[in-house]
Motif scaffolding. Structure first.
Motif, short mmCIF file in Angstrom:
data_model
loop_
_atom_site.label_atom_id
_atom_site.label_comp_id
_atom_site.label_asym_id
_atom_site.label_seq_id
_atom_site.Cartn_x
_atom_site.Cartn_y
_atom_site.Cartn_z
N ALA A 103 0.82 -1.21 0.00
CA ALA A 103 0.00 0.00 0.00
C ALA A 103 0.85 1.26 0.00
CB ALA A 103 -0.93 -0.01 1.21
N LEU A 104 1.99 1.22 0.71
CA LEU A 104 2.82 2.42 0.86
C LEU A 104 3.82 2.61 -0.27
CD1 LEU A 104 3.58 2.21 4.70
CD2 LEU A 104 1.89 3.66 3.55
N VAL A 105 4.27 1.49 -0.88
CA VAL A 105 5.37 1.57 -1.85
C VAL A 105 4.94 1.16 -3.25
CG1 VAL A 105 7.70 0.75 -2.42
CG2 VAL A 105 7.07 1.16 -0.02
N VAL A 106 4.44 -0.08 -3.40
CA VAL A 106 4.23 -0.62 -4.74
C VAL A 106 3.04 0.04 -5.45
CG1 VAL A 106 3.83 -2.70 -6.10
CG2 VAL A 106 5.26 -2.80 -4.06
N ILE A 107 1.92 0.17 -4.75
CA ILE A 107 0.74 0.75 -5.41
C ILE A 107 1.00 2.17 -5.89
CG2 ILE A 107 -1.69 1.38 -5.10
CD1 ILE A 107 -1.14 -1.64 -5.28
N PRO A 108 1.64 3.05 -5.08
CA PRO A 108 1.91 4.40 -5.59
C PRO A 108 2.95 4.46 -6.70
CG PRO A 108 1.94 4.35 -3.18
CD PRO A 108 1.96 2.93 -3.65
N HIS A 109 3.93 3.53 -6.69
CA HIS A 109 5.07 3.64 -7.62
C HIS A 109 5.05 2.63 -8.75
CE1 HIS A 109 6.58 5.65 -3.90
NE2 HIS A 109 7.08 6.49 -4.78
N GLY A 110 4.13 1.67 -8.72
CA GLY A 110 3.97 0.77 -9.84
C GLY A 110 4.80 -0.50 -9.77
N GLN A 111 4.64 -1.33 -10.80
CA GLN A 111 5.23 -2.67 -10.84
C GLN A 111 6.75 -2.67 -10.69
OE1 GLN A 111 4.17 -4.77 -14.42
NE2 GLN A 111 5.57 -6.48 -14.04
N ARG A 112 7.43 -1.69 -11.28
CA ARG A 112 8.90 -1.67 -11.22
C ARG A 112 9.42 -1.57 -9.79
NH1 ARG A 112 11.81 -1.28 -16.18
NH2 ARG A 112 10.30 -1.90 -17.78
N SER A 113 8.63 -0.97 -8.89
CA SER A 113 9.09 -0.78 -7.51
C SER A 113 9.20 -2.09 -6.74
CB SER A 113 8.17 0.19 -6.76
OG SER A 113 6.87 -0.35 -6.64
N ILE A 114 8.64 -3.19 -7.30
CA ILE A 114 8.80 -4.50 -6.66
C ILE A 114 10.28 -4.84 -6.50
CG2 ILE A 114 8.33 -6.98 -6.89
CD1 ILE A 114 5.82 -6.23 -8.51
N ALA A 115 11.10 -4.39 -7.45
CA ALA A 115 12.53 -4.69 -7.43
C ALA A 115 13.22 -4.12 -6.19
CB ALA A 115 13.20 -4.17 -8.69
N TRP A 116 12.67 -3.07 -5.59
CA TRP A 116 13.29 -2.49 -4.40
C TRP A 116 13.39 -3.51 -3.28
CZ3 TRP A 116 10.10 2.75 -4.18
CH2 TRP A 116 10.40 3.50 -5.32
#
Length: 408
Positions: A169-182
């Motif tokens: 909710a805090l990271v992936v949804i706002p920043h999209g699929q690519r943020s999963i790599a973080w």
């Protein structure tokens, strides 16, 4: 004669310093690694609404993602556990986490649904190594307090499962699929920690005696088979129901109460946090009063609350989900240790079997319930699943194998 008496009296005390003691640093390390591992896995579950939108997936395809991950894990876990019972592999833990890391990175750049399935399979392969071997390490470090050790190990996983939706909710949804790599950083940290655990595991005497530790079962073979069959049905009821929450609770809240995605994910976080809290209860209580009683209360005792949930308003849905999470989660540590005592000397195989069953049944449940939701509605799914904990009545047929050992 007195010197010989003194000598013989001294002999039993000589091994006392070598008696196993609970190694809390190792339990802490393996629990922390479990937190990171399951955080990654629940993160994937929590981003299903985003994947559904991005790739125009049906509920059936959402269930297929879970099925792919769960089946990969469930088929391999018992085989890996059986192999490492005879041939310990202390450094398999960081290698398994490497598969999870690969799956994460692939999912962050997956261009289509088939690539999502491959990524889910890689994460499943990582779990197939991590869970049976980590459960073995927890037992090795338990100092005889097997229920406590399994609870500490599993509470890390449940805490990670609770964090996944919150981070989604805090990271992936706002920043999209690519943020999963973080989140590959979490996998890298786990690899470092598990390498240290592997060094301790390699030095542990049991790592060299695994094949010699076979013990005689306390019950005839037919009774052991019957008891294992009952435990499998109890795991079925528990994980089919938990899958209905972990995979579809956000959709249920959005459909029934019109919550936004982030608010629904926070509700899922609260439920999974309750699961984490409940996990820590079952093991120590099972050590004290016996596993069978914990299993009985945990599975059947949650039935009144699951039966009420489909008819509750938003406030009571939140309250009931917390109660269900706490009560239902207390069962697995007790089930796992009870099964390990049914089949002595097969720690890895039993851990792999029951972790594998939990994943496999959860995956099948996700696929079946997804198809049912497509054909009917999410609300109907929860009405059907509310009856599953009644299977807990079978606990009455489990044999009493603990006796005084429950108080050890």
């Amino acid at each position: 004669m007195e010197p010989s008496l003194d000598t013989s009296a001294a002999m039993p005390t000589a091994p006392a310093p070598a008696l196993p003691r609970t190694v809390y640093p190792i339990l802490g390390a393996i629990s922390f690694s479990h937190l990171l591992n399951d955080m990654i896995q629940s993160l994937i579950l929590a981003i299903y609404p985003m994947l559904k939108s991005n790739f125009a997936l049906s509920f059936g395809q959402i269930g297929l993602i879970t099925l792919t991950y769960q089946i990969t894990a469930s088929l391999l876990q018992p085989l890996i556990g059986m192999y490492t019972d005879k041939h310990p592999k202390p450094y398999s833990l960081p290698v398994g986490m490497g598969f999870t890391l690969s799956g994460l990175l692939l999912m962050s750049v997956a261009p289509s649904f088939p690539f999502l399935l491959i990524a889910a399979a890689l994460v499943g392969c990582g779990s197939s190594v991590f869970h049976p071997e980590s459960s073995r390490v927890a037992r090795m470090a338990s100092g005889g307090r097997h229920g406590l050790a399994q609870s500490l190990f599993q509470v890390g996983g449940n805490a990670g499962s609770a964090l996944g939706p919150l981070l989604a909710a805090l990271v992936v949804i706002p920043h999209g699929q690519r943020s999963i790599a973080w989140f590959s950083l979490a996998a890298l940290v786990a690899i470092v920690v598990l390498t240290q655990v592997g060094r301790w595991y390699q030095r542990h005497p049991l790592a060299k005696k695994r094949g010699a530790q076979a013990a005689h079962a306390a019950l005839p073979r037919n009774k052991v088979v019957l008891a294992i069959g009952i435990l499998v049905l109890l795991v079925f009821s528990k994980y089919f129901y938990l899958t209905s929450i972990s995979s579809y609770f956000t959709f249920y809240l959005i459909e029934r109460f019109h919550l936004p995605v982030q608010a629904a994910q926070i509700q899922l976080f609260v439920f999974l946090a309750a699961v984490a809290a409940g996990t820590i209860i079952g093991g120590p209580i099972g050590d004290r009063i016996g596993r069978k009683y914990v299993i009985w209360v945990s599975i059947l005792g949650v039935a009144p609350f699951t039966l009420l949930l489909p008819y509750a308003n938003l406030f009571w849905t939140g309250v009931l989900s917390v109660v269900i999470g706490v009560v239902l989660a207390s069962a697995f540590s007790a089930i796992l240790v009870y099964a390990q005592e049914l089949i002595p000397g097969k720690v890895g195989m039993v851990a792999g079997l029951f972790f594998g069953l939990s994943f496999g049944l959860g995956g099948i449940g996700a696929a079946v319930l997804g198809q049912l939701a497509d054909a009917t509605s999410i609300s109907y799914v929860y009405k059907v699943c509310s009856f599953l904990p009644l299977i807990g009545m079978l606990t009455v047929f489990l044999p009493d194998i603990e006796g005084k050992r429950a108080k050890a």
